[in-house]
Design a protein around this motif. Structure first.
Motif, short mmCIF file in Angstrom:
data_model
loop_
_atom_site.label_atom_id
_atom_site.label_comp_id
_atom_site.label_asym_id
_atom_site.label_seq_id
_atom_site.Cartn_x
_atom_site.Cartn_y
_atom_site.Cartn_z
N ARG A 35 1.70 94.64 70.08
CA ARG A 35 0.95 93.39 69.83
C ARG A 35 1.63 92.68 68.66
O ARG A 35 1.39 92.99 67.50
N PHE A 36 2.49 91.74 68.97
CA PHE A 36 3.26 91.04 67.94
C PHE A 36 2.46 89.89 67.34
O PHE A 36 1.87 89.08 68.08
N VAL A 37 2.46 89.81 66.04
CA VAL A 37 1.81 88.69 65.34
C VAL A 37 2.79 88.07 64.36
O VAL A 37 3.74 88.71 63.89
N ARG A 84 6.28 86.09 58.21
CA ARG A 84 7.15 86.96 58.98
C ARG A 84 6.40 87.57 60.16
O ARG A 84 5.25 87.21 60.40
N VAL A 85 7.06 88.49 60.86
CA VAL A 85 6.51 89.03 62.10
C VAL A 85 6.06 90.47 61.88
O VAL A 85 6.70 91.22 61.14
N GLY A 86 4.96 90.83 62.54
CA GLY A 86 4.46 92.20 62.42
C GLY A 86 3.89 92.69 63.73
O GLY A 86 3.83 91.96 64.73
N ALA A 125 11.41 97.61 60.39
CA ALA A 125 12.59 97.47 61.25
C ALA A 125 13.41 96.31 60.70
O ALA A 125 13.44 95.21 61.28
N PRO A 126 14.08 96.52 59.58
CA PRO A 126 14.75 95.41 58.87
C PRO A 126 15.83 94.70 59.67
O PRO A 126 16.23 93.59 59.32
N ARG A 127 16.30 95.31 60.75
CA ARG A 127 17.34 94.64 61.55
C ARG A 127 16.76 93.51 62.40
O ARG A 127 17.50 92.69 62.94
N LEU A 128 15.45 93.50 62.55
CA LEU A 128 14.83 92.47 63.39
C LEU A 128 14.72 91.15 62.65
O LEU A 128 14.55 91.11 61.43
N PRO A 129 14.79 90.03 63.39
CA PRO A 129 14.54 88.73 62.77
C PRO A 129 13.09 88.65 62.29
O PRO A 129 12.22 89.38 62.78
N THR A 130 12.85 87.76 61.37
CA THR A 130 11.50 87.68 60.80
C THR A 130 10.68 86.53 61.39
O THR A 130 9.55 86.32 60.96
N ASP A 131 11.25 85.79 62.33
CA ASP A 131 10.43 84.78 63.01
C ASP A 131 10.33 85.11 64.49
O ASP A 131 11.25 85.70 65.08
N MET A 132 9.21 84.72 65.09
CA MET A 132 8.89 85.17 66.45
C MET A 132 9.87 84.65 67.49
O MET A 132 10.25 85.39 68.42
N LEU A 133 10.29 83.40 67.38
CA LEU A 133 11.20 82.86 68.41
C LEU A 133 12.52 83.62 68.43
O LEU A 133 13.05 83.95 69.50
N SER A 134 13.05 83.94 67.25
CA SER A 134 14.30 84.71 67.20
C SER A 134 14.08 86.13 67.71
O SER A 134 14.95 86.71 68.37
N LEU A 135 12.92 86.67 67.40
CA LEU A 135 12.59 88.02 67.87
C LEU A 135 12.56 88.07 69.39
O LEU A 135 13.17 88.94 70.02
N ILE A 136 11.86 87.11 69.99
CA ILE A 136 11.75 87.09 71.45
C ILE A 136 13.14 86.93 72.08
O ILE A 136 13.47 87.58 73.07
N ALA A 137 13.96 86.08 71.48
CA ALA A 137 15.30 85.84 72.02
C ALA A 137 16.17 87.08 71.99
O ALA A 137 17.12 87.22 72.77
N LEU A 138 15.84 88.00 71.12
CA LEU A 138 16.60 89.24 71.00
C LEU A 138 16.48 90.11 72.26
O LEU A 138 17.38 90.86 72.60
#
Ligand code: MG
Length: 296
Positions: free
Chosen positions: A2-4, A13-15, A31-44
């Motif tokens: 459940r991403f917020v 940031r994202v959690g 998970a410091p390698r992950l982007p901290t904004d949701m759009l970048s996270l989803i694109a990953l």
């Protein structure tokens, strides 16, 4: 998962929300390698996210949700929110019967999905105030909806592949100024007023939703149940919506698609039960979340 998207004194940031114990795992630490904004996270992409989350400890990086503010999961979508109109038979019936509609032929059951968009700038988060005072026609209405968040992008997505392109699901309230919607013919203006798209709280990944069609959706105003349906009552289901859009439009990671609203909207009552200052509106979708906003 459940991403917020959340914020505290250290910023936005994202959690990962864990509603059972009321904490959010801060992914910028877990998970410091992950982007901290949701759009970048989803694109990953889901596989890369899962790999980066692997081995996260959780214990020392969790924040009580009382110490943070949960925002809309995508606070500012990269482009307009795609929406489906007239996607539940009972809603079409109530709109046709409403005194707000002059031409009854405009509310026939559609042969193809009715698609429109809302401006990205109208998104607000859970707990934020719906600024109904911006609607000078005093006809602010709610529309509880299931929203689909696109993961892997693409054009010409085949019916059998649709589920591989979905990152997750969230709750959306397609708030609408009815008089503005109707008098301008095109729905965009009446549905894109600043603050007229509550979204969230979490994007829930499909592995947590065994059968999206069976989800129950309810909208409550001050505790009074106004809308109550199951997603399977949609006229055009999720694969049809996504294949229709992507036939000609390249869908991108992070695109938001609102799938339509059932009966029980304010304009369907006689007299209409439009929102007024101080009302509390909650949209609940079992297994996805509850989105609550106050009207201001
Ligand atoms: Mg709608």
């Amino acid at each position: 998962m459940r991403f917020v998207t959340f914020e505290d004194v250290k910023g936005q940031r994202v959690g990962l929300h864990q509603p059972d114990n009321g904490v959010v795992i801060d992914l910028s630490r877990a998970a410091p390698r992950l982007p901290t904004d949701m759009l970048s996270l989803i694109a990953l992409g889901s596989d890369n996210i899962a790999a980066a989350c692997n081995g996260q400890s959780g214990a020392d990086v969790s924040l009580p949700d009382s110490e943070i503010r949960i925002l809309a999961p995508i606070p500012l979508p990269a482009r307009n929110i795609f929406c489906v109109g007239k996607n539940y038979h009972d809603h079409i019936d109530e709109v046709r019967a409403s005194s707000f509609v002059k031409s009854k032929t405009d509310v026939d059951v559609p042969d193809y999905p009715v698609l429109f968009t809302k401006a990205p700038s109208c998104v607000i988060g859970p707990g934020d105030t719906i600024p109904a005072h911006l609607d000078d026609t005093d006809s602010t209405d709610y529309e509880g909806e299931l929203a689909v968040i696109i993961g892997k992008g693409g054009r010409g997505i085949a019916d059998k592949d649709v589920w591989n392109h979905i990152f997750g699901y969230t709750v959306l309230n397609d708030v609408t100024a009815r008089t503005i919607q109707i008098r301008h013919g095109q729905w965009f203006l009446g549905k894109s007023i600043d603050g007229f798209c509550p979204l969230g709280p979490a994007i829930v990944t499909p592995d947590e939703i065994p059968d999206v069609q069976s989800l129950r959706l309810r909208t409550l105003v001050n505790g009074d149940v106004r809308q109550d349906t199951v997603v399977s009552n949609m006229i055009f289901d999720i694969p049809t919506i996504i294949t229709t859009l992507s036939r000609t439009i390249h869908l991108n990671p992070g695109d938001v698609i609102a799938t339509g609203t059932p009966s029980g909207v304010a304009m369907g009552f006689n007299p209409p039960k439009f929102l007024k200052k101080g009302d509390i509106v909650s949209v609940r979708i079992d297994g996805v979340g509850e989105l609550t906003n106050v009207v201001g």
